[in-house]
Design an enzyme around this catalytic site. Structure first.
Site, short mmCIF file in Angstrom:
data_model
loop_
_atom_site.label_atom_id
_atom_site.label_comp_id
_atom_site.label_asym_id
_atom_site.label_seq_id
_atom_site.Cartn_x
_atom_site.Cartn_y
_atom_site.Cartn_z
N LYS A 16 -72.56 -19.56 5.03
CA LYS A 16 -73.96 -19.98 5.08
C LYS A 16 -74.00 -21.48 5.23
O LYS A 16 -73.50 -22.23 4.39
CB LYS A 16 -74.67 -19.54 3.80
N GLU A 33 -63.94 -19.19 3.82
CA GLU A 33 -64.94 -18.63 2.89
C GLU A 33 -65.02 -17.10 3.03
O GLU A 33 -65.09 -16.39 2.03
CB GLU A 33 -66.34 -19.20 3.20
N LYS A 41 -74.76 -17.16 8.67
CA LYS A 41 -76.17 -17.54 8.65
C LYS A 41 -76.30 -19.02 8.90
O LYS A 41 -75.56 -19.78 8.27
CB LYS A 41 -76.71 -17.20 7.26
C1 PBG Z 1 -81.96 -18.90 -0.68
C2 PBG Z 1 -82.09 -18.31 0.67
C3 PBG Z 1 -82.53 -19.01 1.78
C4 PBG Z 1 -82.59 -18.09 2.82
C5 PBG Z 1 -82.17 -16.87 2.32
N1 PBG Z 1 -81.85 -17.02 0.97
C6 PBG Z 1 -82.96 -20.42 1.93
C7 PBG Z 1 -82.08 -21.50 1.52
O1 PBG Z 1 -80.87 -21.35 1.35
O2 PBG Z 1 -82.61 -22.59 1.33
C8 PBG Z 1 -83.05 -18.42 4.20
C9 PBG Z 1 -83.61 -17.31 4.99
C10 PBG Z 1 -84.39 -17.74 6.18
O3 PBG Z 1 -84.55 -18.93 6.51
O4 PBG Z 1 -84.91 -16.83 6.83
N2 PBG Z 1 -80.83 -18.74 -1.40
#
Ligand code: PBG
Length: 325
Positions: free
Chosen positions: A196, A234, A249
Site C-alpha cells: 500500500k 512486504e 493499492k
Molecule cells: C485507511 C484506508 C484508506 C483507504 C482504504 N483504507 C485511506 C488511507 O490509507 O488514507 C483508501 C481507499 C480509497 O482511496 O479508495 N486505512
C-alpha cells in the site's frame, strides 16, 4: 506485399476478438467497498465521489442484496465513526456493538452468502486520522498491532469472513492470524493490504470517512511510490505471516507492481482501484472528456491483465451492468 503473418486477422471482427481475448472480467472479480453511517434511511452522496454514497445499515443491506443478485460476491466495509467516539486508542474499533460490528451482523443476517470483508485500521476511529496510535507525533507500531489484532477478532466474532488490514504496520498479519487462531476463528481469512503506497489518490476516501490525517502524512508507514522492491518484500512477508490474499493499492499507477507481485507469490492478488481513480474518471466524464463506460471497462480489464484476480472498485456495480450489457 507478401506477408506470411498478418496479426490483424485475429482482430477482424468482434466475434474473433472475443474468441482470443485473454482477459475477461466477471462479476465475482469485484469487491464492492461500502461506507456505512449511523442512522436510518440515510443515503448521502460523497462530494468528491459523484454517484457514490454513504448509507445507514438499513439501506446498506438493500444494496448488498442487489450486489449479490448481480453476481458480486464480496463487499468491503468501512464505517464513518462519529467524532465523539474517536480517540487515540481505537476504543470504538473494538466495541462489540460498534457500527462496524452491527453492520457485519446485519449484512450476514440479510445475505449470509455474501463474503463480508472488513477494513482493519485505526484511521476512522482516530482523533488524529492516523492508522495507528500516536505518541509524541509518531505512529507507534507494536501497541497499534495489538489493537488491530483485537479489532480483527471483534470483526470475526461479529461474523466477518475476511479481515482486511489496511494500516501497513509491521508484523500485523502474524499477530492477527495468531489472535484469530487463539479466539477459535479458524475459518476467517486475511486479505492484507501488503503493498500500500502513500498516495494522493486516497483523497476522496478521506472525505468520505472524514479521516484525513490531522498532522503530517502517512509516509512513515505507507510505502514510497518510487519503490518496487519493498512491494515484493512486504508481500512475501505477509504471505509467510499468514495472509490468504494480498493487495496492491492503488491500482492504475501501479500495474507494474501488480504484475511483479503476482509473479512472486502463490496466493490470489487483489488490487484496489481507489477513490481518486474513481473520481478522475467521474470528473472527466462529467466534463464530457471521457466516455465513462469505456473508461471503466478498460481500466478494470487492465488491472486484471496486470495480474489482479480480485479488484476492489467503486465501479463494481457499473462494471457488472456493462459486462452483462
Ligand atoms: C485507511 C484506508 C484508506 C483507504 C482504504 N483504507 C485511506 C488511507 O490509507 O488514507 C483508501 C481507499 C480509497 O482511496 O479508495 N486505512
Amino acid at each position: 506485399m507478401q506477408l506470411i503473418r498478418r496479426n490483424r486477422i485475429l482482430r477482424r471482427s468482434a466475434a474473433i476478438r472475443s474468441m482470443v481475448a485473454e482477459t475477461i472480467l466477471t462479476p465475482a472479480d469485484f469487491i464492492a467497498p461500502l461506507f456505512v453511517v449511523e442512522g436510518n434511511g440515510v443515503r448521502e452522496e460523497i462530494a468528491s465521489m459523484k454517484g457514490y454514497f454513504r448509507m445507514s445499515i438499513d439501506l446498506t443491506i438493500q444494496e448488498v442484496k442487489t450486489l449479490w443478485s448481480l453476481g458480486i460476491r464480496s463487499v468491503l466495509l468501512f464505517i464513518k465513526c462519529p467524532d465523539e467516539l474517536k480517540d487515540n486508542k481505537g476504543t470504538e474499533a473494538v466495541n462489540p456493538d460498534g457500527l462496524m460490528q452491527r453492520s457485519i451482523k446485519a449484512i450476514k443476517d440479510a445475505c449470509p452468502e455474501m463474503v463480508v470483508m472488513t477494513d482493519v485500521a485505526l484511521d476512522p476511529f482516530s482523533t488524529y486520522g492516523h492508522d495507528g496510535i500516536v505518541e509524541q507525533n509518531e505512529i507507534v507500531n507494536d501497541p497499534t498491532v495489538e489493537v488491530l489484532a483485537a479489532m480483527s477478532v471483534s470483526h470475526a466474532a461479529a461474523g466477518a469472513d475476511i479481515v482486511a488490514p489496511s494500516d501497513m504496520m509491521d508484523g500485523r498479519i502474524m499477530a492477527i492470524r495468531l489472535a484469530l487462531e487463539q479466539a477459535g476463528h479458524t475459518g476467517v481469512g486475511i486479505m492484507s493490504y501488503s503493498a500500500k503506497y502513500a498516495s494522493c489518490f486516497y483523497g476522496p476516501f478521506r472525505d468520505a470517512l472524514d479521516s484525513a490525517p490531522g498532522f503530517g502524512d502517512k509516509k512513515t508507514y505507507q510505502m514510497d511510490y518510487a519503490n518496487r522492491l519493498e512491494a515484493i518484500k512486504e508481500t512475501i512477508m505477509d504471505v509467510e505471516e499468514g495472509a490468504d490474499i494480498v493487495m496492491v493499492k492503488p491500482a492504475m499507477a501501479y500495474l507494474d507492481i501488480i504484475r511483479e507481485v503476482a509473479d512472486n507469490v502463490q496466493v490470489p492478488v487483489s488490487a484496489y482501484h481507489v477513490s481518486g481513480e474513481y473520481a478522475m474518471i467521474k470528473a472527466a466524464a462529467q466534463m464530457g472528456w471521457l466516455d465513462e463506460n469505456k473508461a471503466i471497462i478498460e481500466s478494470l480489464t487492465s488491472i486484471k491483465r496486470a495480474g489482479a484476480s480480485l479488484i476492489a472498485t467503486y465501479f463494481a456495480r457499473d462494471a457488472v451492468r456493462l459486462i452483462n450489457g
